[in-house]
Scaffold this active site. Structure first.
Site, PDB file in Angstrom:
ATOM      1  N   ARG A   8       3.233   1.353   5.938  1.00 62.61           N
ATOM      2  CA  ARG A   8       3.904   2.637   6.229  1.00 62.61           C
ATOM      3  C   ARG A   8       5.376   2.572   5.857  1.00 62.61           C
ATOM      4  NH1 ARG A   8       4.318   3.222  12.823  1.00 62.61           N
ATOM      5  NH2 ARG A   8       4.905   1.081  13.267  1.00 62.61           N
ATOM      6  N   SER A  35       7.154   7.232  12.932  1.00 62.69           N
ATOM      7  CA  SER A  35       5.944   6.428  12.767  1.00 62.69           C
ATOM      8  C   SER A  35       5.347   6.568  11.363  1.00 62.69           C
ATOM      9  CB  SER A  35       4.919   6.858  13.818  1.00 62.69           C
ATOM     10  OG  SER A  35       3.839   5.974  13.818  1.00 62.69           O
ATOM     11  N   GLU A  56       0.811  21.074  13.940  1.00 69.32           N
ATOM     12  CA  GLU A  56       0.294  20.608  12.654  1.00 69.32           C
ATOM     13  C   GLU A  56      -0.261  21.731  11.783  1.00 69.32           C
ATOM     14  OE1 GLU A  56      -0.584  19.419  15.619  1.00 69.32           O
ATOM     15  OE2 GLU A  56       0.374  17.447  15.649  1.00 69.32           O
ATOM     16  N   PHE A  81      -4.722  13.644  13.296  1.00 73.98           N
ATOM     17  CA  PHE A  81      -4.205  14.992  13.571  1.00 73.98           C
ATOM     18  C   PHE A  81      -4.097  15.850  12.308  1.00 73.98           C
ATOM     19  CE2 PHE A  81      -2.072  12.409  17.011  1.00 73.98           C
ATOM     20  CZ  PHE A  81      -3.037  12.710  17.957  1.00 73.98           C
ATOM     21  N   ARG A 165      -0.814   1.690   9.470  1.00 76.59           N
ATOM     22  CA  ARG A 165       0.478   1.384  10.100  1.00 76.59           C
ATOM     23  C   ARG A 165       0.738  -0.119  10.098  1.00 76.59           C
ATOM     24  NH1 ARG A 165       1.240   4.008  15.012  1.00 76.59           N
ATOM     25  NH2 ARG A 165       2.467   2.513  16.127  1.00 76.59           N
TER      26      ARG A 165
END
Lengths: 309, 274
Positions: A8, A35, A56, A81, A165
């Site tokens: 990431r 993040s 979103e 999401f 991540r």
């Protein structure tokens, strides 16, 4: 042991580098920029960063609108999401009209281990693959992240980029060409071909080491580009093997395993390693979950041996 | 921008209504009610307010028209045909296989369509994206988004309303076609949306309430909007669903209904006499 690099972070830096050169690039996030690493744009090119808050659906449609003014919007959230919460917006606002919007889903699979099932996208690739006009890419390492960011900027159309991540071993070279749609041979072998993506590619390499002790040779192929997927290249890479194993950090329904078996059909026996139609849960580490759900080198070894027995 | 000639604009609205009938045809289900209710606003935008032309469809400075209530596409198609974006002969082919004019607006199919709509609740967000893009590029075009009142039930609309206020997009104008009916009946009996103007005001928008069939009021409101700086504007246009077709006015069945040959004839007569 290959060097580890955080995907990431590599992504955020690659996007910033690209955005500095290309004024059409803009970034949107839904309160997760720290993040997803879109914060690199937020901190360095604030005029071209749109914080859309915890909304979103609006973010994805706003990205559609921005693309209609000639921008190349990168819309960010966790995989679970951006794909789940904004599915209809992705389909209607972006995919039907083939708009040039890049959807970046971060923290996929079990990589957000502590947060549990609600935060662990295990079906996102299946959903995005099923959408016409959508390109789906799962980079294997930081090098491929950088290459993929460049490639999807050059490609005009909707893309879903799935970013882990976690830190992952660097398995590819900057000099090797990354082409959307092309599977890449990582390690040659003759008995079984293992088609994997994401973290499962390094698992397949571990499985290869374990199998070499038993005089079994496996070919490891990185399928970072799930859609489009060059069917002829997939068939070529399966030449001469007795069987195929697929391995992915995703549900067994609709992901890499299905993409490969759709191409191979009945011509070569196939076994699949993936998540068996169930949700994740919390655990202290990503590794704990990978092991619990059977996403391990041992699982790949077992499938290879099944095919050879 | 066109001429502020009310009689001329009323005539254009009549042409749009006749075009809606042409696109609907006989014995075909179609969204008559919401297309008729919005026809006057559509006429004012295309023939008075907006900077646009079929000769410069990709002009970066053009004003944008987003029909968030995409099911009322027939009104937009009739306006685009009258503007010359495509031949009027396309209207009769609406929704046939391979037609230029789809059931809901699609930019790949139809010249003059800015974005795809049809799944309700997304148009204001798309329009906000266009408005933000315009600000970023230092362009002074406006984005006009037409929403249905029933559509305001979609939560995404309020996400966009909140974000537009935050970003102070005074180049974004929402026009609510407040005809008080949705697919299955009166809004008040479905989920009552309440006082729409008060809601937009509470979210920081500058609001205007007008009779959406009074051409003078429509163009006045569109002109007033231009004077507002620093906040987005919403025009709540009170309208009658099915406006102009005597037997269809305020009848929920004509949200997506068909006209038989006799009704079609009557509808044409009603509109010609408006």
């Amino acid at each position: 042991m290959a060097r580890l690099e955080c995907l990431r972070n590599a992504y955020g830096m690659a996007l910033l580098e690209a955005a500095k050169k290309n004024p059409r690039i803009v970034a949107l996030d839904a309160d997760l920029s720290g993040s997803t690493m879109s914060r690199y744009i937020k901190n360095n090119l604030p005029d071209r960063f749109f914080e859309m808050g915890i909304a979103e659906q609006n973010m994805v449609s706003v990205a559609a609108g921005l693309s209609l003014t000639g921008k190349i919007p990168f819309a960010h959230s966790f995989s679970v999401f951006i794909v789940g919460r904004a599915y209809d917006q992705i389909r209607q606002s972006i995919a039907v009209p083939k708009l040039n919007v890049k959807l970046v889903g971060s923290s996929y699979g079990f990589s957000d281990s502590a947060d549990g099932a609600t935060h662990q996208a295990i079906e996102d690739v299946a959903i995005m693959r099923a959408v016409p006009n959508m390109t789906v890419i799962v980079p294997v390492d930081a090098v491929e992240v950088r290459q993929a960011v460049k490639a999807i900027i050059e490609y005009e159309g909707p893309v879903y980029l799935r970013i882990s991540r976690s830190e992952m071993p660097v398995l590819t070279n900057e000099e090797d060409e990354f082409v959307i749609g092309k599977p890449r041979l990582i390690s040659e072998g003759k008995d079984i071909a293992v088609y994997a993506n994401g973290l499962m590619v390094s698992m397949a390499l571990k499985a290869k080491e374990m199998l070499e002790k038993k005089n079994v040779s496996i070919r490891v192929i990185n399928v970072s580009s799930l859609k489009p997927l060059d069917a002829e290249a997939v068939r070529q890479l399966a030449r001469g093997v007795k069987g195929i194993v697929t391995a992915e950090e995703h549900s067994l329904i609709g992901g890499l395993g299905c993409a490969i078996s759709d191409i191979i059909g009945d011509s070569i026996p196939i076994r699949k390693v993936g998540i068996a139609d169930r949700f994740g849960q919390s655990a202290p580490s990503h590794e704990d979950l990978l092991e619990h759900y059977g996403l391990t080198p041992e699982a790949i070894v077992e499938k290879v041996q099944e095919l050879l027995s | 921008m066109g001429n502020r000639d009310i009689v001329y604009l009323q005539e254009k609205a009549k042409i749009i209504r006749l075009g809606i009938l042409e696109a609907l045809g006989v014995n075909n289900k179609g969204h008559l009610g919401g297309s008729m209710s919005v026809a006057d606003v559509v006429a004012a935008l295309y023939f008075y307010k907006m900077n646009h032309s079929p000769d410069r469809m990709h002009d970066s400075d053009r004003d944008r028209f987003v029909l968030s209530k995409g099911h009322s596409a027939l009104a937009q198609y009739a306006a685009l045909a009258e503007c010359g974006y495509f031949s009027k002969s396309e209207l009769a082919k609406t929704k046939t296989l391979g037609a230029m004019l789809q059931g809901h607006p699609e930019r790949d199919y139809t010249p003059g369509i800015e974005c795809n709509t049809g799944s309700l609740g997304q148009g204001l967000s798309i329009g906000l994206g266009m408005a933000l893009g315009g600000k970023l590029d230092g362009r002074d075009y406006k984005v006009y988004v037409i929403l249905g009142d029933g559509e305001l039930g979609e939560g995404q609309v309020w996400e966009a309303v909140t974000a537009a206020n935050f970003y102070k997009t005074d180049n974004l104008v929402a026009i609510i076609d407040h005809n008080k009916l949705q697919a299955t009946g009166p809004i008040k009996e479905c989920i009552d949306i309440g006082n729409i103007g008060a809601k937009f005001s509470a979210f920081g928008w500058k609001t205007f309430e007008i009779d959406g069939h009074d051409m003078e009021a429509i163009v006045d409101a569109l002109d007033e909007v231009d004077k507002v700086k620093g906040v987005p504007c919403a025009i709540i246009a009170h309208t009658v669903k099915g406006k102009g077709v005597s037997f269809a006015e305020n009848v929920p069945g004509f949200h997506n209904g068909a006209l038989n040959a006799e009704q079609f004839k009557q509808a044409k007569l009603d509109i010609s006499n408006m």
